[in-house]
Write a protein that holds these residues in place. Structure first.
Motif, PDB file in Angstrom:
ATOM      1  N   ALA A 106      10.215 -53.120  21.541  1.00 40.25           N
ATOM      2  CA  ALA A 106      10.476 -54.504  21.124  1.00 40.25           C
ATOM      3  C   ALA A 106      11.215 -54.521  19.794  1.00 40.25           C
ATOM      4  CB  ALA A 106       9.157 -55.255  21.005  1.00 40.25           C
ATOM      5  N   LEU A 107      12.450 -55.039  19.815  1.00 39.77           N
ATOM      6  CA  LEU A 107      13.319 -55.022  18.630  1.00 39.77           C
ATOM      7  C   LEU A 107      13.865 -56.410  18.339  1.00 39.77           C
ATOM      8  CD1 LEU A 107      15.351 -52.097  20.073  1.00 39.77           C
ATOM      9  CD2 LEU A 107      14.172 -51.886  17.878  1.00 39.77           C
ATOM     10  N   ARG A 108      14.128 -56.652  17.058  1.00 35.32           N
ATOM     11  CA  ARG A 108      14.839 -57.896  16.761  1.00 35.32           C
ATOM     12  C   ARG A 108      16.305 -57.753  17.144  1.00 35.32           C
ATOM     13  NH1 ARG A 108      16.725 -59.276  10.952  1.00 35.32           N
ATOM     14  NH2 ARG A 108      18.217 -57.739  11.709  1.00 35.32           N
ATOM     15  N   GLY A 109      16.895 -56.579  16.911  1.00 33.84           N
ATOM     16  CA  GLY A 109      18.332 -56.365  17.123  1.00 33.84           C
ATOM     17  C   GLY A 109      19.092 -56.677  15.849  1.00 33.84           C
ATOM     18  N   ASP A 110      20.292 -56.100  15.736  1.00 34.42           N
ATOM     19  CA  ASP A 110      21.116 -56.370  14.546  1.00 34.42           C
ATOM     20  C   ASP A 110      21.663 -57.781  14.602  1.00 34.42           C
ATOM     21  OD1 ASP A 110      20.828 -53.991  13.175  1.00 34.42           O
ATOM     22  OD2 ASP A 110      22.308 -52.983  14.442  1.00 34.42           O
ATOM     23  N   PHE A 179       2.827 -47.665  19.784  1.00 34.10           N
ATOM     24  CA  PHE A 179       3.351 -46.585  18.934  1.00 34.10           C
ATOM     25  C   PHE A 179       4.675 -47.057  18.342  1.00 34.10           C
ATOM     26  CE2 PHE A 179       5.202 -45.877  23.078  1.00 34.10           C
ATOM     27  CZ  PHE A 179       6.447 -45.307  22.872  1.00 34.10           C
ATOM     28  N   ALA A 180       5.197 -46.276  17.390  1.00 34.24           N
ATOM     29  CA  ALA A 180       6.489 -46.629  16.786  1.00 34.24           C
ATOM     30  C   ALA A 180       7.418 -45.428  16.844  1.00 34.24           C
ATOM     31  CB  ALA A 180       6.277 -47.059  15.334  1.00 34.24           C
ATOM     32  N   ILE A 181       8.710 -45.720  16.892  1.00 28.91           N
ATOM     33  CA  ILE A 181       9.732 -44.659  16.816  1.00 28.91           C
ATOM     34  C   ILE A 181      10.557 -44.935  15.574  1.00 28.91           C
ATOM     35  CG2 ILE A 181      11.768 -43.654  17.913  1.00 28.91           C
ATOM     36  CD1 ILE A 181      10.630 -44.374  20.580  1.00 28.91           C
ATOM     37  N   THR A 182      10.860 -43.883  14.811  1.00 26.01           N
ATOM     38  CA  THR A 182      11.590 -44.139  13.569  1.00 26.01           C
ATOM     39  C   THR A 182      13.100 -44.137  13.774  1.00 26.01           C
ATOM     40  OG1 THR A 182      12.003 -41.890  12.741  1.00 26.01           O
ATOM     41  CG2 THR A 182       9.806 -42.862  12.298  1.00 26.01           C
ATOM     42  N   GLN A 183      13.734 -44.830  12.858  1.00 27.19           N
ATOM     43  CA  GLN A 183      15.177 -44.699  12.681  1.00 27.19           C
ATOM     44  C   GLN A 183      15.455 -43.238  12.328  1.00 27.19           C
ATOM     45  OE1 GLN A 183      18.091 -45.267  13.348  1.00 27.19           O
ATOM     46  NE2 GLN A 183      18.255 -47.342  12.492  1.00 27.19           N
ATOM     47  N   LEU A 184      16.662 -42.765  12.609  1.00 30.93           N
ATOM     48  CA  LEU A 184      16.987 -41.390  12.237  1.00 30.93           C
ATOM     49  C   LEU A 184      16.923 -41.252  10.720  1.00 30.93           C
ATOM     50  CD1 LEU A 184      20.222 -41.050  11.078  1.00 30.93           C
ATOM     51  CD2 LEU A 184      20.567 -42.059  13.324  1.00 30.93           C
ATOM     52  N   SER A 220      31.339 -38.326  13.657  1.00 35.79           N
ATOM     53  CA  SER A 220      30.290 -39.059  14.386  1.00 35.79           C
ATOM     54  C   SER A 220      29.114 -39.399  13.464  1.00 35.79           C
ATOM     55  CB  SER A 220      29.863 -38.301  15.652  1.00 35.79           C
ATOM     56  OG  SER A 220      28.639 -37.662  15.480  1.00 35.79           O
ATOM     57  N   ILE A 221      28.793 -38.511  12.522  1.00 44.06           N
ATOM     58  CA  ILE A 221      27.653 -38.847  11.652  1.00 44.06           C
ATOM     59  C   ILE A 221      28.039 -39.971  10.692  1.00 44.06           C
ATOM     60  CG2 ILE A 221      28.033 -36.962   9.929  1.00 44.06           C
ATOM     61  CD1 ILE A 221      24.700 -38.522  11.012  1.00 44.06           C
ATOM     62  N   LYS A 222      29.303 -39.972  10.233  1.00 46.81           N
ATOM     63  CA  LYS A 222      29.747 -41.071   9.351  1.00 46.81           C
ATOM     64  C   LYS A 222      29.645 -42.389  10.111  1.00 46.81           C
ATOM     65  CE  LYS A 222      33.150 -38.734   6.440  1.00 46.81           C
ATOM     66  NZ  LYS A 222      34.571 -38.481   6.276  1.00 46.81           N
ATOM     67  N   HIS A 223      30.091 -42.375  11.365  1.00 50.28           N
ATOM     68  CA  HIS A 223      30.074 -43.597  12.180  1.00 50.28           C
ATOM     69  C   HIS A 223      28.632 -44.066  12.399  1.00 50.28           C
ATOM     70  CE1 HIS A 223      31.295 -46.482  15.162  1.00 50.28           C
ATOM     71  NE2 HIS A 223      30.513 -45.915  16.076  1.00 50.28           N
ATOM     72  N   THR A 224      27.752 -43.118  12.778  1.00 49.42           N
ATOM     73  CA  THR A 224      26.352 -43.484  13.061  1.00 49.42           C
ATOM     74  C   THR A 224      25.697 -44.071  11.810  1.00 49.42           C
ATOM     75  OG1 THR A 224      26.255 -41.680  14.636  1.00 49.42           O
ATOM     76  CG2 THR A 224      24.146 -42.578  13.939  1.00 49.42           C
ATOM     77  N   LEU A 225      25.931 -43.435  10.655  1.00 51.62           N
ATOM     78  CA  LEU A 225      25.298 -43.935   9.429  1.00 51.62           C
ATOM     79  C   LEU A 225      25.812 -45.329   9.082  1.00 51.62           C
ATOM     80  CD1 LEU A 225      25.313 -40.681   7.249  1.00 51.62           C
ATOM     81  CD2 LEU A 225      23.338 -41.756   8.309  1.00 51.62           C
ATOM     82  N   LEU A 227      26.648 -47.576  11.132  1.00 56.89           N
ATOM     83  CA  LEU A 227      26.069 -48.555  12.059  1.00 56.89           C
ATOM     84  C   LEU A 227      24.605 -48.839  11.759  1.00 56.89           C
ATOM     85  CD1 LEU A 227      27.455 -47.462  15.567  1.00 56.89           C
ATOM     86  CD2 LEU A 227      28.187 -49.379  14.145  1.00 56.89           C
ATOM     87  N   CYS A 228      23.845 -47.778  11.433  1.00 54.91           N
ATOM     88  CA  CYS A 228      22.388 -47.980  11.381  1.00 54.91           C
ATOM     89  C   CYS A 228      21.852 -48.131   9.968  1.00 54.91           C
ATOM     90  CB  CYS A 228      21.657 -46.859  12.110  1.00 54.91           C
ATOM     91  SG  CYS A 228      21.642 -45.318  11.211  1.00 54.91           S
ATOM     92  N   GLY A 229      22.664 -47.831   8.969  1.00 57.06           N
ATOM     93  CA  GLY A 229      22.208 -48.034   7.590  1.00 57.06           C
ATOM     94  C   GLY A 229      21.249 -46.963   7.091  1.00 57.06           C
ATOM     95  N   ALA A 230      21.039 -45.893   7.878  1.00 56.23           N
ATOM     96  CA  ALA A 230      20.184 -44.795   7.384  1.00 56.23           C
ATOM     97  C   ALA A 230      20.961 -44.055   6.295  1.00 56.23           C
ATOM     98  CB  ALA A 230      19.829 -43.849   8.518  1.00 56.23           C
ATOM     99  N   ASN A 231      20.256 -43.245   5.501  1.00 57.37           N
ATOM    100  CA  ASN A 231      20.990 -42.533   4.454  1.00 57.37           C
ATOM    101  C   ASN A 231      20.910 -41.020   4.646  1.00 57.37           C
ATOM    102  OD1 ASN A 231      18.544 -41.656   3.239  1.00 57.37           O
ATOM    103  ND2 ASN A 231      18.284 -43.713   2.419  1.00 57.37           N
ATOM    104  N   ILE A 232      21.770 -40.339   3.925  1.00 57.64           N
ATOM    105  CA  ILE A 232      21.809 -38.874   4.017  1.00 57.64           C
ATOM    106  C   ILE A 232      21.887 -38.359   2.572  1.00 57.64           C
ATOM    107  CG2 ILE A 232      24.356 -38.820   4.244  1.00 57.64           C
ATOM    108  CD1 ILE A 232      23.937 -36.531   6.282  1.00 57.64           C
ATOM    109  N   GLN A 233      21.200 -37.264   2.281  1.00 57.88           N
ATOM    110  CA  GLN A 233      21.228 -36.752   0.911  1.00 57.88           C
ATOM    111  C   GLN A 233      22.641 -36.250   0.593  1.00 57.88           C
ATOM    112  OE1 GLN A 233      19.319 -35.889   3.493  1.00 57.88           O
ATOM    113  NE2 GLN A 233      17.663 -34.547   2.825  1.00 57.88           N
ATOM    114  N   GLY A 234      23.092 -36.526  -0.643  1.00 63.20           N
ATOM    115  CA  GLY A 234      24.438 -36.121  -1.052  1.00 63.20           C
ATOM    116  C   GLY A 234      24.674 -34.627  -0.877  1.00 63.20           C
ATOM    117  N   LYS A 235      23.644 -33.826  -1.214  1.00 58.61           N
ATOM    118  CA  LYS A 235      23.808 -32.375  -1.156  1.00 58.61           C
ATOM    119  C   LYS A 235      24.069 -31.920   0.292  1.00 58.61           C
ATOM    120  CE  LYS A 235      21.406 -28.194  -2.483  1.00 58.61           C
ATOM    121  NZ  LYS A 235      20.081 -27.651  -2.582  1.00 58.61           N
TER     122      LYS A 235
END
Ligand code: FAD
Length: 293
Positions: A106-110, A179-184, A220-225, A227-235
């Motif tokens: 069950a999601l609100r959606g973007d 249960f819950a599933i996390t964002q990447l 693909s990782i730039k595109h995915t990030l 879209l979903c607003g998750a973050n990635i460590q600079g290093k």
């Protein structure tokens, strides 16, 4: 069967796999071949996205039905509130029931945007403002469905604060999620801190399944990030860029696989009941990753 029950019964860590319905029907046979290949992982369940990237609900129902009834996989259909209301939701859930699908995410959606990229509030659901409203509705009116929700190790991009995102997640779970599933995520400490905080708030029986993305390429990782607003460590991102310069996508994939394998080991050591893999409809990387574990 309710996936929440399957998770409870599962004695060893499991994998679940997420797919999106390809928009073009002529690509579906190729897609099903990917799913067939990934059956080798023996997933506890698979999930099929809805509405993301412009794919409609009809495709979700048809693909989820094939997954369950033809390919024999327990399947969860994603279900978003945006552009929907109670009547449309009843219809969608009825179609899923007819297709023998017993579980929804069950999601609100973007928030939908207009041609100028501005959020169009008129397309938001008038019946369900947040995912929790949908969870409540399904619990009261469609009691036969198992219900999962989304969780965010780093706060959801719209959150006004870390604390408020956690607070609303707790409310959403208490409304009735199995249960819950996390964002990447790439920083495993974010997942651990999320689960620790939930435990402190008394959420102990709702498994929080970490969502892991094996990186396919730098683009693909730039595109995915984005879209979903998750973050990635600079290093880590700089290491990916260096890998790309030295050996292109192949080197990026190798580094991404090592990284995802370490993340999975950390999650399982920490006590995660299973791992949800964002497959991006690709078989080989997921198979390689599971082999490494
Ligand atoms: P909510 O839980 O409603 O939260 C949305 C925001 O509102 C958050 O910032 C939250 O903190 C805040 N909030 C919640 N309750 C309140 C309240 N009472 N008052 C004030 N603020 C509040 N999208 C798709 O379109 N299709 C998919 O198939 C899909 N699959 C996904 C699968 C997973 C595992 C995940 C993690 C995400 C998925 N998404 C999908 C993306 C998701 O729809 C978006 O992230 C969306 O913007 C938020 O959905 P949600 O269900 O988390 O919303």
């Amino acid at each position: 069967m309710r996936i929440g029950e399957l998770i409870k019964k599962s004695e060893k860590p499991f994998y679940s796999l997420e797919f999106f319905p390809p928009k073009e029907k002529e690509k579906w046979n190729e897609f099903y071949a990917v799913v067939e290949k990934l059956k080798a992982i023996n997933p506890l369940f698979v999930s099929v996205t809805c509405g993301a990237g412009g794919s409609g609900q009809e495709n979700t129902v048809e693909i989820a039905s094939a997954m369950k009834n033809t390919l024999g996989l327990e399947c969860m259909a994603h279900c978003t509130c945006v552009r929907s209301d109670k009547a449309k939701m009843d219809e969608y859930l009825g179609q899923l029931r007819q297709a023998n699908i017993e579980n929804i995410l069950a999601l609100r959606g973007d928030k939908p945007k207009n041609a100028d990229g501005i959020v169009d509030e008129s397309l938001m659901s008038h019946d369900y403002k947040y995912a929790a409203d949908l969870v409540r509705y399904v619990r009261e009116n469609h009691k036969d469905f198992g219900v999962a929700v989304a969780a965010y190790p780093a706060p959801h991009p719209e959150s006004v604060s870390f604390a408020s995102d956690r607070k609303y997640l707790i409310e959403k779970i208490k409304t009735g999620a199995d249960f819950a599933i996390t964002q990447l995520f790439f920083d495993s400490r974010e997942y651990i801190s999320l689960v620790d905080e939930l435990k402190k708030e008394g959420i102990k029986d709702c498994p929080i399944i970490p969502g892991i993305l094996p990186i396919q390429s730098l683009a693909s990782i730039k595109h995915t990030l984005s879209l979903c607003g998750a973050n990635i460590q600079g290093k880590f991102f700089m290491q990916l860029e260096k890998a790309h310069e030295e050996g292109g996508s192949e080197k990026v994939r190798e580094l991404g696989l090592q990284y995802a394998a370490n993340q999975i080991r950390t999650m399982l050591d920490y006590g995660a009941k299973g791992i949800h893999l964002y497959t991006l409809n690709k078989a080989d990387l997921c198979l390689q990753l599971v082999d490494m574990i």
